[in-house]
Scaffold this motif. Structure first.
Motif, PDB file in Angstrom:
ATOM      1  N   LYS A  97       7.135 -10.887   2.662  1.00  0.00           N
ATOM      2  CA  LYS A  97       5.799 -11.423   2.364  1.00  0.00           C
ATOM      3  C   LYS A  97       4.823 -11.178   3.508  1.00  0.00           C
ATOM      4  N   HIS A  98       5.312 -11.204   4.739  1.00  0.00           N
ATOM      5  CA  HIS A  98       4.428 -10.960   5.872  1.00  0.00           C
ATOM      6  C   HIS A  98       4.113  -9.467   6.027  1.00  0.00           C
ATOM      7  N   PHE A  99       5.065  -8.621   5.663  1.00  0.00           N
ATOM      8  CA  PHE A  99       4.792  -7.181   5.721  1.00  0.00           C
ATOM      9  C   PHE A  99       3.760  -6.800   4.664  1.00  0.00           C
ATOM     10  N   ILE A 100       3.850  -7.417   3.501  1.00  0.00           N
ATOM     11  CA  ILE A 100       2.848  -7.184   2.458  1.00  0.00           C
ATOM     12  C   ILE A 100       1.465  -7.590   2.972  1.00  0.00           C
ATOM     13  N   LYS A 101       1.405  -8.744   3.627  1.00  0.00           N
ATOM     14  CA  LYS A 101       0.143  -9.191   4.219  1.00  0.00           C
ATOM     15  C   LYS A 101      -0.401  -8.160   5.189  1.00  0.00           C
ATOM     16  N   ASP A 102       0.479  -7.654   6.065  1.00  0.00           N
ATOM     17  CA  ASP A 102       0.064  -6.666   7.063  1.00  0.00           C
ATOM     18  C   ASP A 102      -0.451  -5.387   6.410  1.00  0.00           C
ATOM     19  N   MET A 103       0.270  -4.921   5.391  1.00  0.00           N
ATOM     20  CA  MET A 103      -0.135  -3.682   4.735  1.00  0.00           C
ATOM     21  C   MET A 103      -1.474  -3.834   4.025  1.00  0.00           C
ATOM     22  N   LYS A 104      -1.737  -5.001   3.479  1.00  0.00           N
ATOM     23  CA  LYS A 104      -3.035  -5.238   2.826  1.00  0.00           C
ATOM     24  C   LYS A 104      -4.164  -5.220   3.852  1.00  0.00           C
ATOM     25  N   ILE A 105      -3.918  -5.809   5.031  1.00  0.00           N
ATOM     26  CA  ILE A 105      -4.921  -5.758   6.102  1.00  0.00           C
ATOM     27  C   ILE A 105      -5.151  -4.312   6.525  1.00  0.00           C
ATOM     28  N   ALA A 106      -4.057  -3.559   6.698  1.00  0.00           N
ATOM     29  CA  ALA A 106      -4.160  -2.163   7.122  1.00  0.00           C
ATOM     30  C   ALA A 106      -4.920  -1.335   6.092  1.00  0.00           C
ATOM     31  N   LEU A 107      -4.636  -1.571   4.813  1.00  0.00           N
ATOM     32  CA  LEU A 107      -5.309  -0.829   3.748  1.00  0.00           C
ATOM     33  C   LEU A 107      -6.802  -1.144   3.729  1.00  0.00           C
ATOM     34  N   GLU A 108      -7.128  -2.418   3.884  1.00  0.00           N
ATOM     35  CA  GLU A 108      -8.532  -2.832   3.926  1.00  0.00           C
ATOM     36  C   GLU A 108      -9.255  -2.204   5.120  1.00  0.00           C
ATOM     37  N   SER A 109      -8.597  -2.228   6.277  1.00  0.00           N
ATOM     38  CA  SER A 109      -9.206  -1.650   7.483  1.00  0.00           C
ATOM     39  C   SER A 109      -9.364  -0.140   7.356  1.00  0.00           C
ATOM     40  N   ALA A 110      -8.359   0.517   6.763  1.00  0.00           N
ATOM     41  CA  ALA A 110      -8.430   1.971   6.580  1.00  0.00           C
ATOM     42  C   ALA A 110      -9.591   2.350   5.664  1.00  0.00           C
ATOM     43  N   LYS A 111      -9.782   1.588   4.608  1.00  0.00           N
ATOM     44  CA  LYS A 111     -10.884   1.862   3.683  1.00  0.00           C
ATOM     45  C   LYS A 111     -12.230   1.669   4.373  1.00  0.00           C
ATOM     46  N   GLU A 112     -12.310   0.657   5.249  1.00  0.00           N
ATOM     47  CA  GLU A 112     -13.550   0.439   6.008  1.00  0.00           C
ATOM     48  C   GLU A 112     -13.848   1.629   6.913  1.00  0.00           C
ATOM     49  N   LEU A 113     -12.781   2.312   7.368  1.00  0.00           N
ATOM     50  CA  LEU A 113     -12.934   3.489   8.234  1.00  0.00           C
ATOM     51  C   LEU A 113     -13.078   4.781   7.436  1.00  0.00           C
ATOM     52  N   GLY A 114     -12.996   4.673   6.117  1.00  0.00           N
ATOM     53  CA  GLY A 114     -13.131   5.856   5.267  1.00  0.00           C
ATOM     54  C   GLY A 114     -11.892   6.723   5.224  1.00  0.00           C
ATOM     55  N   LEU A 115     -10.727   6.125   5.453  1.00  0.00           N
ATOM     56  CA  LEU A 115      -9.469   6.880   5.508  1.00  0.00           C
ATOM     57  C   LEU A 115      -8.672   6.758   4.214  1.00  0.00           C
ATOM     58  N   SER A 116      -7.975   7.835   3.856  1.00  0.00           N
ATOM     59  CA  SER A 116      -7.026   7.827   2.751  1.00  0.00           C
ATOM     60  C   SER A 116      -5.627   7.608   3.320  1.00  0.00           C
ATOM     61  N   THR A 117      -4.883   6.638   2.775  1.00  0.00           N
ATOM     62  CA  THR A 117      -3.538   6.323   3.275  1.00  0.00           C
ATOM     63  C   THR A 117      -2.561   6.214   2.102  1.00  0.00           C
ATOM     64  N   PRO A 118      -2.226   7.355   1.472  1.00  0.00           N
ATOM     65  CA  PRO A 118      -1.348   7.313   0.287  1.00  0.00           C
ATOM     66  C   PRO A 118       0.042   6.776   0.584  1.00  0.00           C
ATOM     67  N   GLY A 119       0.593   7.064   1.772  1.00  0.00           N
ATOM     68  CA  GLY A 119       1.912   6.536   2.106  1.00  0.00           C
ATOM     69  C   GLY A 119       1.893   5.020   2.178  1.00  0.00           C
ATOM     70  N   LEU A 120       0.856   4.471   2.775  1.00  0.00           N
ATOM     71  CA  LEU A 120       0.691   3.017   2.868  1.00  0.00           C
ATOM     72  C   LEU A 120       0.551   2.405   1.481  1.00  0.00           C
ATOM     73  N   GLU A 121      -0.233   3.046   0.622  1.00  0.00           N
ATOM     74  CA  GLU A 121      -0.425   2.522  -0.726  1.00  0.00           C
ATOM     75  C   GLU A 121       0.885   2.502  -1.514  1.00  0.00           C
ATOM     76  N   LEU A 122       1.685   3.561  -1.388  1.00  0.00           N
ATOM     77  CA  LEU A 122       2.967   3.611  -2.088  1.00  0.00           C
ATOM     78  C   LEU A 122       3.892   2.522  -1.577  1.00  0.00           C
ATOM     79  N   SER A 123       3.990   2.375  -0.256  1.00  0.00           N
ATOM     80  CA  SER A 123       4.862   1.361   0.316  1.00  0.00           C
ATOM     81  C   SER A 123       4.442  -0.039  -0.124  1.00  0.00           C
ATOM     82  N   LEU A 124       3.155  -0.305  -0.118  1.00  0.00           N
ATOM     83  CA  LEU A 124       2.666  -1.625  -0.543  1.00  0.00           C
ATOM     84  C   LEU A 124       3.052  -1.898  -1.993  1.00  0.00           C
TER      85      LEU A 124
END
Length: 293
Positions: free
Chosen positions: A239-266
Motif C-alpha cells: 500500500k505504501h509503494f502504491i502511494k509512492d508510485m502515484k506521487i512519482a506519476l503525478e510529479s512526472a506528469k508535472e515535468l512533462g515526462l512519459s513513464t510507461p514502466g511506472l504506469e505498468l508497475s502501478l
C-alpha cells in the motif's frame, strides 16, 4: 549547533521508523516518541524513550523532530494542522521529514517553517526494513546546506549513503527517481524468478549466478529470496509503494515526462492490492506472475 545533548522527538514508529529511532536511543540521545498506535512504540519505551500524548506535546519538548509517517495527508496533518509542528515547535527547532511524500509539500513546509524560525529538511530514505535495522539506509536530503551539516551526525546513526541533493523538495524528487527505478525492476525480478521456477531450475542457485552480474540489484538480492521462500512479510508495504508510485506519476506528469514502466508497475500493484495483499511486502507481486499460465 551541537546535537549531542539535544532532545529528539520521533513521530511514526512503524516497520522502519521503530528501528531508526532505536539507533538514536542507542547513541545516547534522549528520545520523545509519539505515534497513533501507542503499542507500536512499546519496544522504544522499554529502551528508554519517553511517550508524548500528542504531536503538540512532543513539539514543545524536543529540539530536533523526525517524522516518518504513512501518506502525504499524514505529513500535512503533522506539520500544517492546528495541533501540528509548525504551530507548536519551539523557534530554532529542526524538523526532518523522512516520509516519502510530495516534493511540492516539502517545499511548502520549508517555506512556512522558515517564517517561524524553524529549520526544515525533507529526507526520505531507501533500504527497507533491513536498512533501517542495520543503520545502512540511503538518505536523500533536500534543504539548506548549513542545516544539513548540523543534522549530519544524526543522519549518520541511521544511514550510510547520505546525500544533500539540493534545495527543499530535492530529497523527495530523488526518492521519486528511486521508486521509478524500483517499479520496473520489481517486474523484472518477478518474471526472472518465475521463469527459473517454470524452467525447472533451482531458483536460489540461479540467484547465486545472476545477482553478481549485470542483472544485479538490491531487489534481486534481498527480495527475490523472500519470493522463493513464500515470505511476504512487509519490509515495505504494498500500500505504501502504491502511494509512492502515484506521487512519482503525478510529479512526472508535472515535468512533462512519459513513464510507461511506472504506469505498468502501478497497475499491477493495484491489482495485487485489490486481491487482498495491500499489507504484504512488495515482493508479493510475484503472486500475479505465478498464476499466469
Amino acid at each position: 549547533m551541537s546535537t549531542q545533548k539535544k532532545t529528539i522527538g520521533f513521530i511514526g514508529t512503524g516497520v522502519m521508523g521503530g528501528s531508526m529511532a532505536a539507533h538514536l536511543i542507542q547513541a545516547g540521545y534522549q528520545l520523545n516518541v509519539f505515534t497513533r498506535t501507542k503499542s507500536r512504540a512499546k519496544s522504544l519505551l522499554q529502551q528508554g524513550a519517553t511517550w508524548k500524548d500528542s504531536v503538540k506535546e512532543l513539539a514543545k519538548e524536543s529540539d530536533v523532530i523526525i517524522t516518518i509517517v504513512g501518506y502525504p495527508s499524514d505529513v500535512e496533518e503533522v506539520y500544517l494542522g492546528e495541533e501540528g509542528l509548525l504551530n507548536h515547535a519551539r523557534p530554532g527547532s529542526y524538523l526532518i521529514d523522512m516520509t516519502t511524500s510530495k516534493p511540492s509539500l516539502a517545499k511548502e513546509i520549508f517555506e512556512k517553517a522558515k517564517i517561524k524560525d524553524l529549520f526544515a529538511l525533507d529526507a526520505p530514505v531507501s533500504g527497507g526494513d533491513l536498512g533501517a535495522r542495520n543503520g545502512t539506509l540511503a538518505i536523500m536530503v533536500g534543504g539548506e546546506e548549513k542545516v544539513f551539516e548540523d543534522m549530519l551526525p544524526i543522519f549518520e546513526l541511521m544511514g550510510e549513503n547520505i546525500q544533500l541533493q539540493g534545495p527543499a523538495g530535492s530529497g523527495q524528487h530523488t526518492k521519486m527517481s528511486n521508486q521509478i527505478t524500483i517499479a520496473s525492476n520489481m517486474i523484472g525480478v518477478c518474471e526472472a524468478v518465475t521463469y527459473a521456477q517454470k524452467a525447472g531450475l533451482n531458483p536460489s542457485k540461479v540467484l547465486d549466478s545472476i545477482t553478481t552480474g549485470a542483472a544485479g540489484s538490491w531487489s534481486l538480492s534481498n527480495l527475490a529470496p523472500r519470493m522463493i521462500a513464500d515470505n511476504y512479510d512487509p519490509g515495505f508495504y504494498v500500500k505504501h509503494f502504491i502511494k509512492d508510485m502515484k506521487i512519482a506519476l503525478e510529479s512526472a506528469k508535472e515535468l512533462g515526462l512519459s513513464t510507461p514502466g511506472l504506469e505498468l508497475s502501478l497497475s499491477l500493484y493495484e491489482k495485487l492490492a485489490a486481491e487482498g495483499n495491500e499489507n504484504s511486502g512488495t515482493q508479493a507481486l510475484i503472486k500475479l506472475f505465478q498464476k499466469t499460465k
